[in-house]
Design a protein around this motif. Structure first.
Motif, PDB file in Angstrom:
ATOM      1  N   SER A   1       0.818  -1.211   0.000  1.00  0.00           N
ATOM      2  CA  SER A   1       0.000   0.000   0.000  1.00  0.00           C
ATOM      3  C   SER A   1       0.847   1.255   0.000  1.00  0.00           C
ATOM      4  CB  SER A   1      -0.921   0.003   1.227  1.00  0.00           C
ATOM      5  OG  SER A   1      -1.816  -1.081   1.185  1.00  0.00           O
ATOM      6  N   LEU A   2       2.035   1.173   0.609  1.00  0.00           N
ATOM      7  CA  LEU A   2       2.918   2.341   0.706  1.00  0.00           C
ATOM      8  C   LEU A   2       3.956   2.382  -0.408  1.00  0.00           C
ATOM      9  CD1 LEU A   2       3.584   2.200   4.542  1.00  0.00           C
ATOM     10  CD2 LEU A   2       2.185   3.901   3.349  1.00  0.00           C
ATOM     11  N   ARG A   3       4.119   1.276  -1.149  1.00  0.00           N
ATOM     12  CA  ARG A   3       5.193   1.184  -2.137  1.00  0.00           C
ATOM     13  C   ARG A   3       5.087   2.254  -3.211  1.00  0.00           C
ATOM     14  NH1 ARG A   3       5.849  -4.362  -5.268  1.00  0.00           N
ATOM     15  NH2 ARG A   3       6.563  -5.015  -3.206  1.00  0.00           N
ATOM     16  N   SER A   4       3.863   2.593  -3.610  1.00  0.00           N
ATOM     17  CA  SER A   4       3.688   3.527  -4.718  1.00  0.00           C
ATOM     18  C   SER A   4       4.264   4.905  -4.424  1.00  0.00           C
ATOM     19  CB  SER A   4       2.199   3.655  -5.059  1.00  0.00           C
ATOM     20  OG  SER A   4       1.473   4.077  -3.922  1.00  0.00           O
ATOM     21  N   VAL A   5       4.565   5.171  -3.146  1.00  0.00           N
ATOM     22  CA  VAL A   5       5.167   6.458  -2.802  1.00  0.00           C
ATOM     23  C   VAL A   5       6.495   6.636  -3.521  1.00  0.00           C
ATOM     24  CG1 VAL A   5       6.138   7.808  -0.896  1.00  0.00           C
ATOM     25  CG2 VAL A   5       4.049   6.492  -0.565  1.00  0.00           C
ATOM     26  N   ASP A   6       7.232   5.525  -3.704  1.00  0.00           N
ATOM     27  CA  ASP A   6       8.558   5.596  -4.309  1.00  0.00           C
ATOM     28  C   ASP A   6       8.516   5.391  -5.816  1.00  0.00           C
ATOM     29  OD1 ASP A   6       9.709   5.887  -1.767  1.00  0.00           O
ATOM     30  OD2 ASP A   6       9.635   3.715  -1.450  1.00  0.00           O
TER      31      ASP A   6
ATOM     32  N   VAL B   1      -8.135   4.614  14.363  1.00  0.00           N
ATOM     33  CA  VAL B   1      -8.085   4.707  12.893  1.00  0.00           C
ATOM     34  C   VAL B   1      -7.209   5.889  12.498  1.00  0.00           C
ATOM     35  CG1 VAL B   1      -9.424   4.947  10.771  1.00  0.00           C
ATOM     36  CG2 VAL B   1     -10.421   3.771  12.752  1.00  0.00           C
ATOM     37  N   VAL B   2      -6.347   5.646  11.522  1.00  0.00           N
ATOM     38  CA  VAL B   2      -5.560   6.726  10.930  1.00  0.00           C
ATOM     39  C   VAL B   2      -5.793   6.700   9.425  1.00  0.00           C
ATOM     40  CG1 VAL B   2      -3.478   5.274  10.739  1.00  0.00           C
ATOM     41  CG2 VAL B   2      -3.273   7.768  10.677  1.00  0.00           C
ATOM     42  N   ILE B   3      -6.005   7.884   8.852  1.00  0.00           N
ATOM     43  CA  ILE B   3      -6.217   7.992   7.403  1.00  0.00           C
ATOM     44  C   ILE B   3      -4.902   8.407   6.769  1.00  0.00           C
ATOM     45  CG2 ILE B   3      -7.460   9.202   5.578  1.00  0.00           C
ATOM     46  CD1 ILE B   3      -9.732   9.656   7.594  1.00  0.00           C
ATOM     47  N   TRP B   4      -4.395   7.545   5.900  1.00  0.00           N
ATOM     48  CA  TRP B   4      -3.133   7.850   5.203  1.00  0.00           C
ATOM     49  C   TRP B   4      -3.454   8.392   3.818  1.00  0.00           C
ATOM     50  CZ3 TRP B   4      -0.657   6.821   0.672  1.00  0.00           C
ATOM     51  CH2 TRP B   4       0.700   7.152   0.602  1.00  0.00           C
ATOM     52  N   THR B   5      -2.832   9.524   3.481  1.00  0.00           N
ATOM     53  CA  THR B   5      -3.001  10.122   2.155  1.00  0.00           C
ATOM     54  C   THR B   5      -1.630  10.389   1.556  1.00  0.00           C
ATOM     55  OG1 THR B   5      -3.133  12.319   3.164  1.00  0.00           O
ATOM     56  CG2 THR B   5      -5.225  11.199   2.699  1.00  0.00           C
ATOM     57  N   PRO B   6      -1.534  10.514   0.241  1.00  0.00           N
ATOM     58  CA  PRO B   6      -0.236  10.801  -0.396  1.00  0.00           C
ATOM     59  C   PRO B   6       0.428  12.013   0.233  1.00  0.00           C
ATOM     60  CG  PRO B   6      -1.878  10.275  -2.050  1.00  0.00           C
ATOM     61  CD  PRO B   6      -2.615  10.365  -0.746  1.00  0.00           C
ATOM     62  N   GLY B   7       1.706  11.861   0.501  1.00  0.00           N
ATOM     63  CA  GLY B   7       2.452  12.904   1.188  1.00  0.00           C
ATOM     64  C   GLY B   7       2.721  12.550   2.635  1.00  0.00           C
ATOM     65  N   GLY B   8       2.007  11.537   3.154  1.00  0.00           N
ATOM     66  CA  GLY B   8       2.250  11.079   4.511  1.00  0.00           C
ATOM     67  C   GLY B   8       3.500  10.219   4.581  1.00  0.00           C
ATOM     68  N   SER B   9       3.851   9.819   5.778  1.00  0.00           N
ATOM     69  CA  SER B   9       5.045   9.006   5.963  1.00  0.00           C
ATOM     70  C   SER B   9       4.931   7.704   5.180  1.00  0.00           C
ATOM     71  CB  SER B   9       5.254   8.686   7.445  1.00  0.00           C
ATOM     72  OG  SER B   9       6.331   7.772   7.609  1.00  0.00           O
ATOM     73  N   ALA B  10       6.031   7.307   4.526  1.00  0.00           N
ATOM     74  CA  ALA B  10       6.057   6.059   3.764  1.00  0.00           C
ATOM     75  C   ALA B  10       6.569   4.903   4.609  1.00  0.00           C
ATOM     76  CB  ALA B  10       6.920   6.221   2.512  1.00  0.00           C
ATOM     77  N   ARG B  11       6.796   5.140   5.896  1.00  0.00           N
ATOM     78  CA  ARG B  11       7.286   4.099   6.792  1.00  0.00           C
ATOM     79  C   ARG B  11       6.105   3.390   7.451  1.00  0.00           C
ATOM     80  NH1 ARG B  11      12.080   3.821   9.225  1.00  0.00           N
ATOM     81  NH2 ARG B  11      11.034   3.621  11.252  1.00  0.00           N
ATOM     82  N   ALA B  12       6.056   2.077   7.304  1.00  0.00           N
ATOM     83  CA  ALA B  12       4.961   1.299   7.879  1.00  0.00           C
ATOM     84  C   ALA B  12       4.897   1.466   9.390  1.00  0.00           C
ATOM     85  CB  ALA B  12       5.122  -0.172   7.499  1.00  0.00           C
ATOM     86  N   ASP B  13       6.055   1.520  10.042  1.00  0.00           N
ATOM     87  CA  ASP B  13       6.092   1.659  11.505  1.00  0.00           C
ATOM     88  C   ASP B  13       5.429   2.957  11.962  1.00  0.00           C
ATOM     89  OD1 ASP B  13       7.354  -0.750  11.707  1.00  0.00           O
ATOM     90  OD2 ASP B  13       9.360   0.085  12.028  1.00  0.00           O
ATOM     91  N   ASP B  14       5.635   4.023  11.168  1.00  0.00           N
ATOM     92  CA  ASP B  14       5.041   5.314  11.534  1.00  0.00           C
ATOM     93  C   ASP B  14       3.518   5.255  11.453  1.00  0.00           C
ATOM     94  OD1 ASP B  14       7.564   6.297  11.869  1.00  0.00           O
ATOM     95  OD2 ASP B  14       7.650   7.344   9.948  1.00  0.00           O
TER      96      ASP B  14
END
Length: 328
Positions: free
Chosen positions: A184-189, A292-305
């Protein structure tokens, strides 16, 4: 030479793929095996055979004559089956007639299937059927190898699935969640891939320890299985539901950014879990707290965060009375 001195029967026996042509191309004799491929030569040579690109010549007879006189290999195609090539060589007799001895080369398997040939159609000295046997044996081996590779791939998929699945609930385990969240976070890179938003939900059961203490671990396992069923029924196929240990669960809800929709969904899940509370539990009832946290583009790309933010929202729910949801 003055021409073959053997009778037609002997010639057919020794050379079942022979073709004996007069100077003008008339067929003087044809071997019985070749006759199965060319059953009617009354229409003339050019109606049944044609030269290949490898065998130049304005017509099939001139191509044959050229190959015979130059003592080169002869290649001919069947007009009715142009993908089938005959190959061989020939000699010219003193009277101008030509005796050809033809074969199939690498087209042996196709020719045998096309004409229904058997071992009796080849001269005893021919290795055609032995080669065909080797071809079939090789195909059989390749078929078995292909099937083995398919089974190996399926076994690998099953092993990977088992390695990412919680055996108690059938949901993803922690490893499965890590992979799903990473995807889910990979597309950031990836600059050519637009990142897709998602909601990450951390859910923890309230008073679950008392279920184990009062009713036993079997009752606790039954409850966890039921919670897994609730979560599966409330998420979509594209979403991810995971049990990451004990009574903790995590959801990845792809494309979910609406706070009202997330609030409604969370309340439904909490109500469904509340309904699972064992009636034998004395003085308490099982509930669920959610962060619940809503992640949007521009947010941290670290899963731990992202997990840490959802964890913080969860403890805000627990600190404010449990059995509720906090959305950051």
């Amino acid at each position: 030479m003055s021409g073959p001195v053997l009778g037609a029967s002997a010639l057919a026996q020794l050379l079942p793929m022979h073709l004996w042509l007069a100077r003008d191309g008339a067929v003087l004799s044809i071997g019985p095996t070749l006759a199965k491929l060319l059953p009617d030569m009354s229409e003339g040579l050019s109606a049944r055979l044609m030269p290949t690109r490898e065998q130049p010549g304005s017509c099939v007879l001139s191509a044959i004559g050229s190959a015979v006189d130059q003592r080169t290999r002869l290649f001919l195609r069947l007009t009715d089956a142009p993908d089938l090539v005959l190959r061989g060589h020939g000699v010219r007799a003193e009277d101008g007639s030509i005796l050809l001895n033809l074969g199939f080369g690498i087209g042996l398997h196709k020719a045998i299937q096309s004409a229904g040939l058997t071992d009796d159609d080849f001269a005893p000295s021919e290795l055609a059927m032995e080669l065909l046997f080797l071809h079939e044996a090789n195909r059989g081996v390749l078929t078995e190898l292909s099937r083995f590779n398919d089974q190996l791939a399926q076994s690998r998929e099953v092993a990977l699935l088992q390695a990412q699945t919680d055996p108690l609930t059938g949901l993803h385990n922690r490893r499965g969640l890590e992979i799903a969240l990473s995807l889910s976070l990979r597309s950031v890179d990836l600059p050519d891939d637009a990142p897709q938003p998602f909601a990450l939900v951390h859910l923890d059961l309230d008073h679950f320890k008392q279920v184990n203490d009062q009713l036993g671990h079997q009752a606790g396992d039954d409850l966890l299985r039921s919670v897994g069923g609730v979560l599966r029924s409330h998420v979509r196929k594209a979403d991810t539901a995971a049990r990451i240990g004990g009574d903790e669960f995590v959801l990845i809800l792809r494309g979910m950014t609406s706070r009202p929709a997330l609030q409604t969904l969370s309340e439904r899940i909490i109500a469904a879990i509340n309904a699972l509370s064992p009636p034998e539990l004395v003085g308490l009832s099982v509930s669920a707290s959610m962060g619940v946290v809503i992640w949007t583009p521009g947010g941290s790309a670290r899963a731990d965060d992202v997990l840490a933010q959802a964890d913080r929202a969860l403890y805000m729910s627990k600190g404010s009375g449990r059995g509720r949801v906090t959305i950051l």
